[in-house]
Design a protein around this motif. Structure first.
Motif, mmCIF file in Angstrom:
data_model
loop_
_atom_site.group_PDB
_atom_site.id
_atom_site.type_symbol
_atom_site.label_atom_id
_atom_site.label_comp_id
_atom_site.label_asym_id
_atom_site.label_seq_id
_atom_site.Cartn_x
_atom_site.Cartn_y
_atom_site.Cartn_z
ATOM 1 N N PRO A 116 -9.489 10.053 -1.728
ATOM 2 C CA PRO A 116 -8.792 10.151 -0.535
ATOM 3 C C PRO A 116 -8.171 9.029 -0.048
ATOM 4 O O PRO A 116 -8.445 7.812 -0.582
ATOM 5 N N GLY A 117 -7.412 8.884 1.091
ATOM 6 C CA GLY A 117 -6.926 7.716 1.562
ATOM 7 C C GLY A 117 -5.516 7.448 1.235
ATOM 8 O O GLY A 117 -4.945 8.384 0.851
ATOM 9 N N LYS A 118 -5.049 6.283 1.715
ATOM 10 C CA LYS A 118 -3.661 5.701 1.426
ATOM 11 C C LYS A 118 -3.381 4.748 0.722
ATOM 12 O O LYS A 118 -4.391 3.930 0.168
ATOM 13 N N VAL A 119 -2.319 4.623 0.192
ATOM 14 C CA VAL A 119 -1.905 3.445 -0.804
ATOM 15 C C VAL A 119 -2.250 2.170 -0.533
ATOM 16 O O VAL A 119 -2.895 1.120 -1.071
ATOM 17 N N GLY A 120 -2.042 1.815 1.082
ATOM 18 C CA GLY A 120 -2.478 0.459 1.455
ATOM 19 C C GLY A 120 -3.803 0.165 1.544
ATOM 20 O O GLY A 120 -4.154 -1.032 1.509
ATOM 21 N N ALA A 121 -4.601 1.083 1.521
ATOM 22 C CA ALA A 121 -6.356 0.638 1.495
ATOM 23 C C ALA A 121 -6.820 0.502 -0.115
ATOM 24 O O ALA A 121 -7.562 -0.102 -0.092
ATOM 25 N N ALA A 122 -5.759 1.111 -0.950
ATOM 26 C CA ALA A 122 -6.452 1.128 -2.271
ATOM 27 C C ALA A 122 -6.677 -0.363 -2.995
ATOM 28 O O ALA A 122 -7.642 -0.640 -3.737
ATOM 29 N N PRO A 123 -5.789 -1.263 -2.555
ATOM 30 C CA PRO A 123 -6.388 -2.743 -3.093
ATOM 31 C C PRO A 123 -7.520 -3.152 -2.364
ATOM 32 O O PRO A 123 -8.053 -4.215 -2.765
ATOM 33 N N MET A 124 -7.736 -2.623 -1.103
ATOM 34 C CA MET A 124 -8.745 -3.423 -0.300
ATOM 35 C C MET A 124 -10.151 -3.249 -1.173
ATOM 36 O O MET A 124 -10.797 -4.358 -1.143
ATOM 37 N N GLN A 125 -10.467 -2.236 -1.886
ATOM 38 C CA GLN A 125 -11.649 -2.143 -2.629
ATOM 39 C C GLN A 125 -11.345 -1.993 -3.992
ATOM 40 O O GLN A 125 -12.291 -1.465 -4.731
ATOM 41 N N ASN A 126 -10.235 -2.253 -4.494
ATOM 42 C CA ASN A 126 -9.761 -2.080 -5.830
ATOM 43 C C ASN A 126 -10.297 -0.727 -6.357
ATOM 44 O O ASN A 126 -11.237 -0.595 -7.073
#
Ligand code: FAD
Ligand code: EPU
Length: 338
Positions: A116-126
């Motif tokens: 779930p979630g959006k592309v922008g958060a994906a790098p936050m916790q890899n």
């Protein structure tokens, strides 16, 4: 851009916690974001950038402004014989991005289907699943430095990716708004089907020569069988990380429990399955009425309806304490606590 006052965040976090924010606004352009950030009410109080709200636990109302990221767009920005560089806006839904890559035959993110979630958060916790993390196909990202207003490009090294970790979750926290992420994907995909039961699932589907779509479908089927659907049962995925501990500690636990689940994690270290530890500590399916530990996947805490964020947080403290007392292992929360 319209600013909502005293906004209800219940439908904006997958735990379904009934928190409120002083203000809420959406942005779908960098100029719109800059404009919002320079508004006096916004610039003088805390700001929370929110994607899909699927890795967050509100333990109180947010005294500040929540900015919902809706930056759109998926575009090929570079290409060679073997690879394609694809740039996605931070507001694109992650699974929609994965499906687009699968449809185009670009390999690399299919194992990350249905997160779930959006592309922008994906790098936050890899983000990672089924043997792949976004760092494996990451090229760069653009982020707005909130203090200078400048857009900065981060390469892979600058992001300092680790297991459920990055620069943005640590030193860079609250300083940047991630605007877009560029991935380097394979035109001639190399499949990664080594993790867990992907093979088994492909066999069950009757597939012997899988495509990236087949791998994506297999991952989706496995995830649906294990993880609760947040639209039906409030949760934020794994509440804890899988702990990395010294081998000696794992040997001690294994002496008593030969079926301990452990994976190599660098010299002298092993990663333990936190779900196994929580289950063996007797907490799988543990219930406190409105909330509890999921009965199919002990790493997931659930809000059955009406729990407060503080109650879920207290439950997580109970899990931490119980696992520590039972096995001497310190778990760490994965979910962002607010
Ligand atoms: P949010 O919850 O909205 O935000 C998370 C954090 O990132 C917040 O601190 C927020 O302020 C910050 N943030 C968000 N967007 C930006 C931005 N553009 N710029 C700066 N900061 C930002 N995770 C995995 O890694 N692997 C899994 O397999 C997995 N499975 C899951 C399964 C379920 C059922 C659920 C509910 C969650 C799962 N997760 C998993 C966790 C979650 O989906 C990911 O962490 C996801 O990347 C969060 O995205 P989001 O947009 O919802 O982030
Ligand atoms: N296990 C148990 N009991 C449980 C849960 C798991 O014994 O209640 C055992 C399983 O039998 C298995 C092992 O633990 O032997 C690992 O289980 P699983 O494959 O389900 O993965 P996980 O370690 O529980 C991690 C990620 C997930 C990711 C999956 C698949 C973390 C913290 N979690 O879960 O990510 O989807 O692997 O790759 O690393 C998330 O981060 O939110 C998330 C869901």
């Amino acid at each position: 851009m319209a600013m909502q006052q005293h906004a209800d965040l219940t439908s904006l976090n997958t735990f379904g916690i009934a928190a409120k924010a002083d203000r809420l606004a959406r942005f779908d352009s960098v100029d719109g974001l800059r404009e919002l950030l320079s508004t006096p009410a916004v610039s003088q109080a805390p700001v929370l950038i929110l994607g899909g709200g699927s890795n967050i636990l509100f333990t109180h109302d947010f005294q500040g402004t929540v900015l919902l990221n809706e930056l759109p767009g998926i575009a090929v920005v570079q290409e060679d014989a073997d690879h394609v560089w694809v740039k996605a806006g931070a507001g694109v839904v992650w699974h929609a991005f994965v499906l687009e890559c699968v449809a185009q035959g670009w390999g690399g993110v299919e194992n990350l289907s249905l997160i779930p979630g959006k592309v922008g958060a994906a790098p936050m916790q890899n983000i990672g699943a089924y043997g792949v993390e976004i760092k494996d196909n990451f090229s760069s990202l653009e982020a707005l430095d909130r203090s200078s207003g400048k857009v900065i490009t981060f390469n892979k090294e600058a992001c300092r990716f680790g297991y459920r970790e990055s620069y943005f979750k640590r030193e860079g926290k609250d300083r940047y708004v991630i605007l877009s992420v560029t991935f380097r994907l394979n035109k001639k995909p190399v499949l990664n089907t080594s993790y867990g039961n992907i093979h088994q699932e492909l066999d069950r589907m009757g597939i012997s020569d899988p495509t990236i779509r087949d791998v994506s479908d297999a991952v989706i089927a496995i995830r649906r069988s294990k993880l609760p659907d947040p639209t039906l049962l409030g949760n934020a995925g794994s509440f804890f990380k899988n702990p990395v501990v010294p081998e000696a500690l794992a040997y001690r636990i294994r002496a008593e429990h030969p079926d301990l689940v452990a994976y190599p994690a660098g010299p002298g270290m092993v990663k333990l399955a936190a779900g196994w530890l929580i289950e063996r500590a007797g907490l799988k399916g543990y219930s406190r009425g409105t909330h509890g530990v999921h009965d199919k996947q002990a790493l997931v805490l659930v809000n059955r309806g009406g729990a407060t964020g503080s109650e879920v947080f207290e439950l997580s403290a109970h899990v931490l304490k119980t696992v520590q007392e039972r096995f001497g292992v310190e778990l760490e929360r994965e979910v962002n606590i607010l």
